[in-house]
Design an enzyme around this catalytic site. Structure first.
Site, PDB file in Angstrom:
ATOM      1  N   PHE A  58      68.827   5.463  66.253  1.00 49.58           N
ATOM      2  CA  PHE A  58      68.776   6.424  65.148  1.00 49.58           C
ATOM      3  C   PHE A  58      68.578   5.754  63.780  1.00 49.58           C
ATOM      4  O   PHE A  58      69.075   6.254  62.759  1.00 49.58           O
ATOM      5  CB  PHE A  58      70.034   7.321  65.115  1.00 49.58           C
ATOM      6  CG  PHE A  58      70.605   7.602  66.479  1.00 49.58           C
ATOM      7  CD1 PHE A  58      69.789   8.080  67.493  1.00 49.58           C
ATOM      8  CD2 PHE A  58      71.941   7.363  66.762  1.00 49.58           C
ATOM      9  CE1 PHE A  58      70.287   8.316  68.761  1.00 49.58           C
ATOM     10  CE2 PHE A  58      72.451   7.585  68.030  1.00 49.58           C
ATOM     11  CZ  PHE A  58      71.624   8.069  69.038  1.00 49.58           C
ATOM     12  N   CYS A  59      67.889   4.620  63.760  1.00 50.69           N
ATOM     13  CA  CYS A  59      67.658   3.901  62.489  1.00 50.69           C
ATOM     14  C   CYS A  59      68.967   3.529  61.811  1.00 50.69           C
ATOM     15  O   CYS A  59      69.024   3.447  60.575  1.00 50.69           O
ATOM     16  CB  CYS A  59      66.804   4.720  61.514  1.00 50.69           C
ATOM     17  SG  CYS A  59      65.120   4.893  62.002  1.00 50.69           S
TER      18      CYS A  59
END
Ligand SMILES: Cc1ncc(COP(=O)(O)O)c(C=O)c1O
Length: 455
Positions: free
Chosen positions: A374-375
């Site tokens: 998710f970055c």
């Protein structure tokens, strides 16, 4: 909310879809599309950089969107400005490239930031600034408050100092104290409060909490339009920013032969490069109107109740041998957290089910969840106990030779750790049928082995 789902999000039912990726993107209401289409179909709208009637009409709509953003956040116009960008990342880049970093300045940044906040460290480093990370701690993945306090004091001689943290982690759903904003201010820090994952389901009141920089993406708030975001910024902080270049629309004067340029007076105009999305921005006003009509507090209460149900149900899921079926990363209850839940599924022997396989199987049942990191590498590294040395192995070779997948494989092969996660997140159109069906999907993994499900 009664009737909202069947009226404005009927496509969820029509396609039998369980949408659980609101932290990835919110969903738009059909009425937003119709209202936007009707507006475009009935108006003549030209480039706002002029004074003809079509131009003035566009300018009025752009300014309406600017006021709607301030109203939505309860921000005073004499305190805050609104700079339209292409997304939250565009807003963060504006801060990174323009903040007065130099060899005396400091950038204090929490572990659980999105990569678009992490990336600001490269601007800071290039200018010779000190970059310090504030760690999150297990089991809740909350920030170490004592560390932050120490860092605030330790770097208090930096003439320019910026503290960046998320109001809500897009990985764990943890919500950090908003009071840190005023504490940081009292000690001379500027504060970047990333609200991209927080604002869609939590009220942000800028008359009470007064961060200097607030980045947002509108599609996360109400699904449509994409390609538009905002940097909401205190006038005082905006005056500190120095743009590294000029572009059409941001200057009063530029010359080729004179080889000079004058920036527009400090204010949003000097930061909106080129022509703003004058046809998209009316959809922002309409989207905010839609959110206000429902009420962010109503959405908040609903998603909190659904997330509580899901967390409780996850906690109760057991294989026949008594082993837990779900491992949640971050808070296990609704204390100071949002409706974003990171987890993975375990088999009776405690082996992790391959998250991509789980995502694929969910997809077959029309369930959309998110997998990966998710970055948000900081939360992921702490959640999965990945050490500094293990991560360093991924950077031993040139970047072209090591992709994220290579890195994950490297870590999995050398340590047996599974550095991937599943994320379910709730939002504007979530209802009980979503979490109930998802629980049914998860419960089907009872007594199955990770090997039998495959990769
Ligand atoms: C907390 C947070 N900040 C920033 C961003 C970046 O948003 P965008 O990709 O819309 O620029 C995201 C996106 O997921 C996010 O969750």
């Amino acid at each position: 909310m009664s009737g909202l789902r069947s009226r404005d999000y009927a496509r969820l039912g029509a396609t039998d879809h369980v949408y659980l990726d609101y932290t990835g993107a919110g969903l738009y209401a059909e009425s937003q599309l119709t209202a936007h289409h009707d507006l475009l179909a009935s108006r003549v709208l030209g480039n706002p950089h002029s004074h003809n009637p079509s131009s003035l009409a566009s300018t009025a709509l752009v300014e309406q969107a600017r006021s709607a953003v301030l109203d939505f956040l309860n921000a005073f116009p004499d305190e805050y400005d609104v700079i339209f960008t292409s997304n939250a990342t565009g807003a963060l880049k504006l801060v990174g490239e323009s903040y007065p970093f130099d060899e005396d300045s400091c950038y204090l940044v929490s572990y659980d930031n999105h990569n678009s906040v992490n990336g600001i460290r490269e601007y800071a480093r290039r200018a010779g600034a000190t970059v310090a990370y504030a760690p999150v701690r297990e089991p809740d993945l909350r920030l170490d408050e004592a560390f932050i306090d120490r860092a605030f004091h330790e770097h208090s001689d930096c003439p320019a100092r910026l503290f960046a943290y998320p109001a809500q982690s897009n990985f764990s759903g943890v919500q950090h104290p908003l009071e840190w904003v005023s504490r940081a201010h009292d000690l001379g820090w500027d504060v970047l409060l990333d609200c991209a994952a927080f604002a869609p389901t939590n009220l942000l009141d800028l008359s009470e909490v007064k961060p200097d920089f607030v980045p947002l993406s509108f599609y996360k708030l109400f699904g449509y339009p994409t390609g538009l975001g905002v940097l909401v910024v205190r006038h005082e902080a905006l005056r500190k920013l120095r743009r590294p270049w000029f572009a059409g629309g941001t200057i009063t004067l530029a010359s080729v032969q004179g080889d000079g340029w004058h920036q527009l007076a400090p204010g949003h105009t000097g930061f909106e490069d080129g022509t703003v999305d004058f046809l998209g921005l009316p959809a922002v006003t309409l989207g905010l109107k839609h959110l206000n009509r429902i009420g962010v507090d109503v959405i908040h209460n609903r998603v909190s109740a659904l997330a509580k149900w899901l967390l409780t149900a996850f906690g109760a899921l057991r294989h026949t041998n008594g082993a837990a079926m779900v491992k949640v990363f971050g808070p296990q209850d609704m204390d100071r957290r949002g409706a974003t839940i990171a987890f993975y599924l375990l088999d009776p022997a405690g082996t992790v089910f391959d998250v991509y396989r789980v995502e694929k199987l969910a997809g077959k049942e029309h369930i959309s969840v998110r997998t990966g990191c998710f970055c948000n590498p900081g939360d992921g590294e702490v959640a999965h106990h990945i050490t500094h040395t293990e991560m360093a192995d991924c950077f031993a070779k040139p970047s072209a030779e090591v992709t994220l997948t290579d890195c994950q494989r490297l870590i999995a092969e050398s340590t047996g750790k599974a550095p991937n996660t599943i994320r379910a997140s709730l939002g504007i159109a979530s209802d009980f049928s979503d979490v109930y069906r998802f629980m049914g999907f998860v419960a089907d993994f009872r007594d199955r082995s990770a090997q039998s499900v495959g990769r």
